[in-house]
Motif scaffolding. Structure first.
Motif, PDB file in Angstrom:
ATOM      1  N   ASP A 158      30.840  46.844   3.691  1.00  0.00           N
ATOM      2  CA  ASP A 158      31.170  48.045   2.919  1.00  0.00           C
ATOM      3  C   ASP A 158      31.163  49.276   3.810  1.00  0.00           C
ATOM      4  O   ASP A 158      32.107  50.082   3.824  1.00  0.00           O
ATOM      5  CB  ASP A 158      30.132  48.250   1.805  1.00  0.00           C
ATOM      6  N   SER A 159      30.070  49.450   4.547  1.00  0.00           N
ATOM      7  CA  SER A 159      29.890  50.651   5.360  1.00  0.00           C
ATOM      8  C   SER A 159      30.934  50.728   6.475  1.00  0.00           C
ATOM      9  O   SER A 159      31.543  51.787   6.703  1.00  0.00           O
ATOM     10  CB  SER A 159      28.480  50.656   5.959  1.00  0.00           C
ATOM     11  N   ILE A 173      47.829  52.783   7.175  1.00  0.00           N
ATOM     12  CA  ILE A 173      47.095  51.579   6.795  1.00  0.00           C
ATOM     13  C   ILE A 173      46.071  51.954   5.732  1.00  0.00           C
ATOM     14  O   ILE A 173      45.202  52.802   5.967  1.00  0.00           O
ATOM     15  CB  ILE A 173      46.388  50.944   8.005  1.00  0.00           C
ATOM     16  N   LYS A 174      46.166  51.356   4.567  1.00  0.00           N
ATOM     17  CA  LYS A 174      45.279  51.655   3.452  1.00  0.00           C
ATOM     18  C   LYS A 174      44.226  50.555   3.316  1.00  0.00           C
ATOM     19  O   LYS A 174      44.564  49.383   3.158  1.00  0.00           O
ATOM     20  CB  LYS A 174      46.066  51.776   2.148  1.00  0.00           C
ATOM     21  N   VAL A 175      42.975  50.950   3.411  1.00  0.00           N
ATOM     22  CA  VAL A 175      41.862  50.010   3.300  1.00  0.00           C
ATOM     23  C   VAL A 175      41.217  50.164   1.924  1.00  0.00           C
ATOM     24  O   VAL A 175      40.896  51.285   1.508  1.00  0.00           O
ATOM     25  CB  VAL A 175      40.811  50.269   4.391  1.00  0.00           C
ATOM     26  N   THR A 176      41.034  49.064   1.237  1.00  0.00           N
ATOM     27  CA  THR A 176      40.319  49.073  -0.037  1.00  0.00           C
ATOM     28  C   THR A 176      39.162  48.088   0.025  1.00  0.00           C
ATOM     29  O   THR A 176      39.339  46.929   0.422  1.00  0.00           O
ATOM     30  CB  THR A 176      41.235  48.684  -1.208  1.00  0.00           C
ATOM     31  N   ILE A 177      37.990  48.556  -0.344  1.00  0.00           N
ATOM     32  CA  ILE A 177      36.806  47.707  -0.456  1.00  0.00           C
ATOM     33  C   ILE A 177      36.847  47.085  -1.846  1.00  0.00           C
ATOM     34  O   ILE A 177      36.711  47.780  -2.849  1.00  0.00           O
ATOM     35  CB  ILE A 177      35.528  48.527  -0.264  1.00  0.00           C
ATOM     36  N   PRO A 234      50.994  52.536  -4.459  1.00  0.00           N
ATOM     37  CA  PRO A 234      51.370  53.386  -3.320  1.00  0.00           C
ATOM     38  C   PRO A 234      50.191  54.149  -2.738  1.00  0.00           C
ATOM     39  O   PRO A 234      50.178  54.463  -1.548  1.00  0.00           O
ATOM     40  CB  PRO A 234      52.414  54.334  -3.924  1.00  0.00           C
ATOM     41  N   ASP A 235      49.213  54.462  -3.563  1.00  0.00           N
ATOM     42  CA  ASP A 235      48.030  55.186  -3.100  1.00  0.00           C
ATOM     43  C   ASP A 235      46.789  54.489  -3.663  1.00  0.00           C
ATOM     44  O   ASP A 235      46.188  54.949  -4.632  1.00  0.00           O
ATOM     45  CB  ASP A 235      48.084  56.640  -3.554  1.00  0.00           C
ATOM     46  N   PRO A 236      46.383  53.373  -3.056  1.00  0.00           N
ATOM     47  CA  PRO A 236      45.292  52.566  -3.615  1.00  0.00           C
ATOM     48  C   PRO A 236      43.941  53.255  -3.454  1.00  0.00           C
ATOM     49  O   PRO A 236      43.748  54.098  -2.569  1.00  0.00           O
ATOM     50  CB  PRO A 236      45.355  51.291  -2.775  1.00  0.00           C
ATOM     51  N   PRO A 237      42.975  52.890  -4.282  1.00  0.00           N
ATOM     52  CA  PRO A 237      41.644  53.475  -4.175  1.00  0.00           C
ATOM     53  C   PRO A 237      40.907  52.943  -2.951  1.00  0.00           C
ATOM     54  O   PRO A 237      41.203  51.848  -2.462  1.00  0.00           O
ATOM     55  CB  PRO A 237      40.956  53.022  -5.467  1.00  0.00           C
ATOM     56  N   ARG A 238      39.941  53.714  -2.482  1.00  0.00           N
ATOM     57  CA  ARG A 238      39.105  53.282  -1.366  1.00  0.00           C
ATOM     58  C   ARG A 238      38.187  52.134  -1.789  1.00  0.00           C
ATOM     59  O   ARG A 238      37.877  51.258  -1.001  1.00  0.00           O
ATOM     60  CB  ARG A 238      38.279  54.467  -0.863  1.00  0.00           C
ATOM     61  N   ARG A 239      37.753  52.154  -3.049  1.00  0.00           N
ATOM     62  CA  ARG A 239      36.884  51.113  -3.598  1.00  0.00           C
ATOM     63  C   ARG A 239      37.395  50.680  -4.964  1.00  0.00           C
ATOM     64  O   ARG A 239      37.917  51.502  -5.711  1.00  0.00           O
ATOM     65  CB  ARG A 239      35.450  51.619  -3.762  1.00  0.00           C
ATOM     66  N   LEU A 240      37.193  49.409  -5.272  1.00  0.00           N
ATOM     67  CA  LEU A 240      37.564  48.925  -6.600  1.00  0.00           C
ATOM     68  C   LEU A 240      36.621  47.803  -7.006  1.00  0.00           C
ATOM     69  O   LEU A 240      36.440  46.833  -6.265  1.00  0.00           O
ATOM     70  CB  LEU A 240      39.001  48.406  -6.613  1.00  0.00           C
TER      71      LEU A 240
END
Length: 273
Positions: A158-159, A173-177, A234-240
């Protein structure tokens, strides 16, 4: 020529990874499915011969990961969505776990995920961006008896993923946890290493086993639509958080932690830092 995005999914032979692989293929996407053992994917290979490439891969071997990712990128000419999903479970009390067990566990759940992320970033950057889905757990907000090292590895991921998201955003590059809830992945059976129990912890162990209960977890396939939609945003959340019940549990845990901080605020504020 096949169309659609190209996915790389680790831990693809069973559980959530298998469900995500099937969902992507059903949508006409192309998938490089990585796993230590790829034989369970034979049936999918027969159904989707032009869209699925199997990749035998042990994520704990950093050199093998980099070579494997080169093969994955070459298979369909690019990578668009990477699902960093490979993982396992170390079940037992902290005192019971051996050094070998701890290191082997973190080699998969933390270091293996880091090696995959490092290996895919140049390919995503070269094509102007992409999606990196870091599969962690809804329980990373705090440790729990008997699964402390599992939580530790996922919390570390996570961190690192928060930092990574900031570092690669400028490259598109979009990263989602992806904080997964509990699903019937057989993680506590096929993917579990168990410590040698110490008698001093038997009462707590019994209590924890009763708390886990016999409730039947939902099938992994029920989580796949969330991942498909997430990867298309197109603009995903950082966390889900993935899972309705898990969403409620995470909010409850967060509130409990906030209440604890507030109850000791007077002591915290004695120091000026």
């Amino acid at each position: 020529m096949a169309t659609g995005r190209v996915w790389l999914i680790t831990g693809a032979s069973r559980g959530l990874g298998r469900a995500f692989t099937e969902a992507a293929l059903a949508r006409g996407e192309r998938v490089v499915a990585a796993a230590r053992s790829v034989e369970p994917l034979d049936e999918l290979t027969e159904r989707y011969p032009e869209h699925l490439v199997r990749l035998p891969l042990d994520v704990t071997d950093r050199q093998a990961v980099f070579h494997g990712v080169e093969h994955a990128a070459a298979a369909f000419g690019r990578l668009d969505v990477v699902v960093n999903n490979a993982g396992g479970m170390l079940y037992g009390m902290v005192e019971e776990a051996t050094e070998e067990q701890i290191r082997a566990h973190l080699d998969v759940n933390f270091f293996g995920a880091v090696w995959v992320a490092q290996a895919v970033l140049p390919h995503l950057r070269a094509h102007g961006g992409g999606r990196l889905l870091q599969v962690t757990s809804m329980g990373t907000g705090g440790g729990m008896a008997t699964v402390g090292f599992y939580g530790a590895g996922k919390a570390a991921l996570d961190s690192v993923s928060e930092a990574l998201a900031m570092e690669v955003d400028a490259f598109g590059i979009k990263v989602t946890i992806v904080q997964m809830g509990g699903y019937n992945t057989h993680l506590f059976t096929v993917g579990t290493t168990t410590t040698q129990p110490l008698p001093q912890y038997q009462s707590l162990r019994t209590k924890m086993e009763a708390m886990w209960g016999d409730a039947v977890a939902p099938e992994p396939g029920t989580a796949a639509p969330v991942i498909m939609e997430l990867a298309a945003l197109p603009d995903p959340p950082r966390r889900l958080i993935v899972g309705s019940q898990s969403f409620d549990h995470v909010l409850e845990m967060g509130q409990a932690q906030m209440n604890l901080y507030r109850s000791w605020e007077h002591l915290s504020r004695i120091a000026p830092g």
